[in-house]
Write a protein that holds these residues in place. Structure first.
Motif, PDB file in Angstrom:
ATOM      1  N   PRO A  62      22.555  -9.718  -7.119  1.00  8.29           N
ATOM      2  CA  PRO A  62      21.547  -9.663  -8.188  1.00  8.29           C
ATOM      3  C   PRO A  62      21.779  -8.446  -9.081  1.00  8.29           C
ATOM      4  CG  PRO A  62      20.496 -10.000  -6.053  1.00  8.29           C
ATOM      5  CD  PRO A  62      21.936  -9.659  -5.784  1.00  8.29           C
ATOM      6  N   SER A  63      21.424  -8.586 -10.315  1.00  3.31           N
ATOM      7  CA  SER A  63      21.569  -7.503 -11.289  1.00  3.31           C
ATOM      8  C   SER A  63      20.607  -6.368 -10.968  1.00  3.31           C
ATOM      9  CB  SER A  63      21.264  -8.026 -12.688  1.00  3.31           C
ATOM     10  OG  SER A  63      19.870  -8.325 -12.797  1.00  3.31           O
ATOM     11  N   PRO A  64      20.895  -5.188 -11.510  1.00  2.91           N
ATOM     12  CA  PRO A  64      19.858  -4.144 -11.474  1.00  2.91           C
ATOM     13  C   PRO A  64      18.659  -4.627 -12.299  1.00  2.91           C
ATOM     14  CG  PRO A  64      21.983  -3.265 -12.207  1.00  2.91           C
ATOM     15  CD  PRO A  64      22.114  -4.747 -12.154  1.00  2.91           C
ATOM     16  N   PRO A  65      17.495  -4.014 -12.135  1.00  2.14           N
ATOM     17  CA  PRO A  65      16.325  -4.446 -12.918  1.00  2.14           C
ATOM     18  C   PRO A  65      16.607  -4.392 -14.427  1.00  2.14           C
ATOM     19  CG  PRO A  65      15.664  -2.954 -11.186  1.00  2.14           C
ATOM     20  CD  PRO A  65      17.168  -2.939 -11.205  1.00  2.14           C
ATOM     21  N   LYS A  66      16.307  -5.482 -15.095  1.00  2.00           N
ATOM     22  CA  LYS A  66      16.557  -5.619 -16.539  1.00  2.00           C
ATOM     23  C   LYS A  66      15.394  -6.356 -17.187  1.00  2.00           C
ATOM     24  CE  LYS A  66      20.996  -4.393 -16.519  1.00  2.00           C
ATOM     25  NZ  LYS A  66      21.508  -3.245 -17.181  1.00  2.00           N
ATOM     26  N   THR A  67      15.256  -6.164 -18.494  1.00  2.00           N
ATOM     27  CA  THR A  67      14.362  -6.996 -19.287  1.00  2.00           C
ATOM     28  C   THR A  67      15.173  -8.212 -19.714  1.00  2.00           C
ATOM     29  OG1 THR A  67      13.070  -5.125 -20.053  1.00  2.00           O
ATOM     30  CG2 THR A  67      12.991  -7.126 -21.395  1.00  2.00           C
ATOM     31  N   LEU A  68      14.711  -9.388 -19.323  1.00  2.00           N
ATOM     32  CA  LEU A  68      15.412 -10.631 -19.630  1.00  2.00           C
ATOM     33  C   LEU A  68      14.677 -11.358 -20.748  1.00  2.00           C
ATOM     34  CD1 LEU A  68      16.049 -11.793 -15.955  1.00  2.00           C
ATOM     35  CD2 LEU A  68      17.567 -10.461 -17.443  1.00  2.00           C
ATOM     36  N   LEU A  69      15.419 -11.728 -21.770  1.00  2.00           N
ATOM     37  CA  LEU A  69      14.830 -12.449 -22.899  1.00  2.00           C
ATOM     38  C   LEU A  69      14.735 -13.932 -22.573  1.00  2.00           C
ATOM     39  CD1 LEU A  69      16.699 -10.764 -25.883  1.00  2.00           C
ATOM     40  CD2 LEU A  69      14.392 -10.295 -25.042  1.00  2.00           C
ATOM     41  N   PRO A  70      13.767 -14.630 -23.168  1.00  2.00           N
ATOM     42  CA  PRO A  70      13.667 -16.073 -22.955  1.00  2.00           C
ATOM     43  C   PRO A  70      14.700 -16.822 -23.787  1.00  2.00           C
ATOM     44  CG  PRO A  70      12.011 -15.380 -24.533  1.00  2.00           C
ATOM     45  CD  PRO A  70      12.709 -14.129 -24.048  1.00  2.00           C
ATOM     46  N   LEU A  71      15.038 -18.025 -23.327  1.00  2.00           N
ATOM     47  CA  LEU A  71      15.879 -18.907 -24.136  1.00  2.00           C
ATOM     48  C   LEU A  71      14.969 -19.612 -25.139  1.00  2.00           C
ATOM     49  CD1 LEU A  71      18.349 -20.486 -21.566  1.00  2.00           C
ATOM     50  CD2 LEU A  71      18.501 -18.332 -22.814  1.00  2.00           C
ATOM     51  N   ALA A  72      15.432 -19.700 -26.371  1.00  2.00           N
ATOM     52  CA  ALA A  72      14.637 -20.289 -27.457  1.00  2.00           C
ATOM     53  C   ALA A  72      14.436 -21.781 -27.234  1.00  2.00           C
ATOM     54  CB  ALA A  72      15.331 -20.053 -28.796  1.00  2.00           C
ATOM     55  N   THR A  73      13.302 -22.268 -27.680  1.00  2.00           N
ATOM     56  CA  THR A  73      13.000 -23.689 -27.573  1.00  2.00           C
ATOM     57  C   THR A  73      13.247 -24.441 -28.880  1.00  2.00           C
ATOM     58  OG1 THR A  73      10.679 -23.255 -28.093  1.00  2.00           O
ATOM     59  CG2 THR A  73      11.295 -23.304 -25.758  1.00  2.00           C
ATOM     60  N   ARG A  74      13.641 -23.703 -29.913  1.00  2.00           N
ATOM     61  CA  ARG A  74      13.984 -24.347 -31.197  1.00  2.00           C
ATOM     62  C   ARG A  74      15.090 -23.520 -31.860  1.00  2.00           C
ATOM     63  NH1 ARG A  74       9.122 -21.686 -31.975  1.00  2.00           N
ATOM     64  NH2 ARG A  74       9.149 -20.189 -33.673  1.00  2.00           N
ATOM     65  N   ARG A  75      15.755 -24.143 -32.831  1.00  2.00           N
ATOM     66  CA  ARG A  75      16.848 -23.435 -33.494  1.00  2.00           C
ATOM     67  C   ARG A  75      16.305 -22.314 -34.375  1.00  2.00           C
ATOM     68  NH1 ARG A  75      19.126 -27.580 -38.109  1.00  2.00           N
ATOM     69  NH2 ARG A  75      17.467 -27.206 -39.598  1.00  2.00           N
ATOM     70  N   ALA A  76      17.178 -21.366 -34.670  1.00  2.00           N
ATOM     71  CA  ALA A  76      16.811 -20.237 -35.525  1.00  2.00           C
ATOM     72  C   ALA A  76      16.604 -20.717 -36.956  1.00  2.00           C
ATOM     73  CB  ALA A  76      17.899 -19.178 -35.483  1.00  2.00           C
ATOM     74  N   ARG A  77      15.658 -20.109 -37.616  1.00  2.00           N
ATOM     75  CA  ARG A  77      15.391 -20.500 -39.007  1.00  2.00           C
ATOM     76  C   ARG A  77      16.452 -19.910 -39.941  1.00  2.00           C
ATOM     77  NH1 ARG A  77      12.651 -16.281 -37.716  1.00  2.00           N
ATOM     78  NH2 ARG A  77      12.229 -14.639 -39.205  1.00  2.00           N
ATOM     79  N   TRP A  78      16.616 -20.552 -41.065  1.00  2.00           N
ATOM     80  CA  TRP A  78      17.604 -20.151 -42.059  1.00  2.00           C
ATOM     81  C   TRP A  78      17.307 -18.741 -42.558  1.00  2.00           C
ATOM     82  CZ3 TRP A  78      17.691 -20.314 -47.757  1.00  2.00           C
ATOM     83  CH2 TRP A  78      18.991 -20.178 -48.259  1.00  2.00           C
ATOM     84  N   LEU A  79      18.326 -17.921 -42.667  1.00  2.00           N
ATOM     85  CA  LEU A  79      18.312 -16.535 -43.120  1.00  2.00           C
ATOM     86  C   LEU A  79      17.569 -15.581 -42.184  1.00  2.00           C
ATOM     87  CD1 LEU A  79      18.003 -16.869 -46.990  1.00  2.00           C
ATOM     88  CD2 LEU A  79      20.059 -16.538 -45.620  1.00  2.00           C
ATOM     89  N   ALA A  80      17.259 -16.043 -40.981  1.00  2.00           N
ATOM     90  CA  ALA A  80      16.609 -15.164 -40.013  1.00  2.00           C
ATOM     91  C   ALA A  80      17.543 -14.019 -39.640  1.00  2.00           C
ATOM     92  CB  ALA A  80      16.246 -15.947 -38.754  1.00  2.00           C
ATOM     93  N   PRO A  81      17.025 -12.800 -39.533  1.00  2.00           N
ATOM     94  CA  PRO A  81      17.844 -11.703 -39.031  1.00  2.00           C
ATOM     95  C   PRO A  81      18.221 -11.992 -37.578  1.00  2.00           C
ATOM     96  CG  PRO A  81      15.729 -10.891 -39.876  1.00  2.00           C
ATOM     97  CD  PRO A  81      15.675 -12.382 -39.874  1.00  2.00           C
ATOM     98  N   ALA A  82      19.469 -11.747 -37.249  1.00  2.00           N
ATOM     99  CA  ALA A  82      19.980 -12.035 -35.908  1.00  2.00           C
ATOM    100  C   ALA A  82      20.729 -10.820 -35.379  1.00  2.00           C
ATOM    101  CB  ALA A  82      20.900 -13.249 -35.944  1.00  2.00           C
ATOM    102  N   LEU A  83      20.811 -10.742 -34.078  1.00  2.00           N
ATOM    103  CA  LEU A  83      21.567  -9.693 -33.420  1.00  2.00           C
ATOM    104  C   LEU A  83      22.503 -10.361 -32.422  1.00  2.00           C
ATOM    105  CD1 LEU A  83      21.975  -6.628 -32.841  1.00  2.00           C
ATOM    106  CD2 LEU A  83      20.257  -6.905 -31.033  1.00  2.00           C
ATOM    107  N   THR A  84      23.795 -10.111 -32.567  1.00  2.00           N
ATOM    108  CA  THR A  84      24.785 -10.597 -31.605  1.00  2.00           C
ATOM    109  C   THR A  84      25.208  -9.413 -30.759  1.00  2.00           C
ATOM    110  OG1 THR A  84      25.560 -12.267 -33.172  1.00  2.00           O
ATOM    111  CG2 THR A  84      27.013 -11.739 -31.328  1.00  2.00           C
ATOM    112  N   GLN A  85      25.156  -9.582 -29.453  1.00  2.00           N
ATOM    113  CA  GLN A  85      25.567  -8.526 -28.537  1.00  2.00           C
ATOM    114  C   GLN A  85      26.811  -8.977 -27.784  1.00  2.00           C
ATOM    115  OE1 GLN A  85      21.966  -8.043 -26.210  1.00  2.00           O
ATOM    116  NE2 GLN A  85      21.293  -6.399 -27.541  1.00  2.00           N
ATOM    117  N   GLY A  86      27.766  -8.069 -27.639  1.00  2.00           N
ATOM    118  CA  GLY A  86      28.979  -8.416 -26.912  1.00  2.00           C
ATOM    119  C   GLY A  86      29.748  -7.190 -26.501  1.00  2.00           C
ATOM    120  N   PHE A  87      30.783  -7.430 -25.722  1.00  2.00           N
ATOM    121  CA  PHE A  87      31.627  -6.354 -25.224  1.00  2.00           C
ATOM    122  C   PHE A  87      32.998  -6.374 -25.877  1.00  2.00           C
ATOM    123  CE2 PHE A  87      28.295  -6.433 -22.135  1.00  2.00           C
ATOM    124  CZ  PHE A  87      28.158  -5.122 -21.728  1.00  2.00           C
ATOM    125  N   GLY A  88      33.141  -7.066 -27.019  1.00  2.00           N
ATOM    126  CA  GLY A  88      34.406  -7.062 -27.741  1.00  2.00           C
ATOM    127  C   GLY A  88      34.804  -5.647 -28.115  1.00  2.00           C
ATOM    128  N   GLY A  89      35.985  -5.248 -27.708  1.00  2.00           N
ATOM    129  CA  GLY A  89      36.467  -3.909 -28.021  1.00  2.00           C
ATOM    130  C   GLY A  89      36.144  -2.872 -26.961  1.00  2.00           C
TER     131      GLY A  89
END
Length: 185
Positions: A62-89
């Motif tokens: 199991p992971s260390p304690p974390k805040t887990l976000l919910p999975l969305a129940t609908r698609r994102a609206r057009w022009l909504a601000p978004a944040l992509t998180q990744g380990f690229g680089g």
């Protein structure tokens, strides 16, 4: 990205489930180690969602304690601000890439046609999403709306346009994948 077994939000939670891109698992055999800053685990098993670039994995720790976000129940609206998180680089330092939802697509494919995003959300990010960010969350309004899958880089030029696999249309299959992994391990 770590997810709660019921796909909802959770504060200070430990979990052994993660949602990632299916192309990460393709052509791999033997033990698979995953992790990030201050966390390492082995993948016990994985279930891919057919005809998408989504996979659910169960970890041996199991992971260390974390805040887990919910999975969305609908698609994102057009022009909504978004944040992509990744380990690229960087294997150890998560990178946050701000962007906007600029469209949707019923299907997107990688150059070799081995990776399908169905349906997809299209984003413009600055700084640009890069190789290695695949599998990270695309977050809108504190919900995970998609999993980062593809970057648009014709002739090796990164255009700053990326495609993610939307989660809302596949919630029943993601839930089934979690349940199958729960029963198996």
């Amino acid at each position: 990205m770590l997810i709660s077994p019921d796909l909802s939000a959770a504060d200070n939670a430990r979990t052994e489930y993660a949602l990632t891109c299916a192309h990460f698992l393709r052509d791999r055999s033997g033990p698979l180690d995953v992790g990030g800053a201050h966390f390492r685990a082995k993948v016990l098993g994985a279930v891919t969602v057919p005809w998408t670039d989504l996979a659910v994995v169960r970890l041996d720790t199991p992971s260390p304690p974390k805040t887990l976000l919910p999975l969305a129940t609908r698609r994102a609206r057009w022009l909504a601000p978004a944040l992509t998180q990744g380990f690229g680089g960087s294997w150890y330092k998560r990178r946050d890439r701000a962007g906007r939802v600029v469209g949707w697509t019923p299907v997107a494919a990688s150059r070799d046609l081995r990776t399908l995003v169905r349906p997809g959300v299209i984003l413009h990010n600055d700084p640009k999403v890069v190789r290695g960010d695949s599998g990270g969350p695309i977050i809108v309004d504190d919900e995970i709306v998609a999993v980062q899958s593809l970057i648009m880089d014709p002739f090796g030029v990164n255009l700053g346009i990326a495609a993610g696999s939307q989660v809302a249309p596949h919630l029943p299959r993601i839930r089934s994948a979690v349940e199958a992994l729960r029963r198996a391990y």
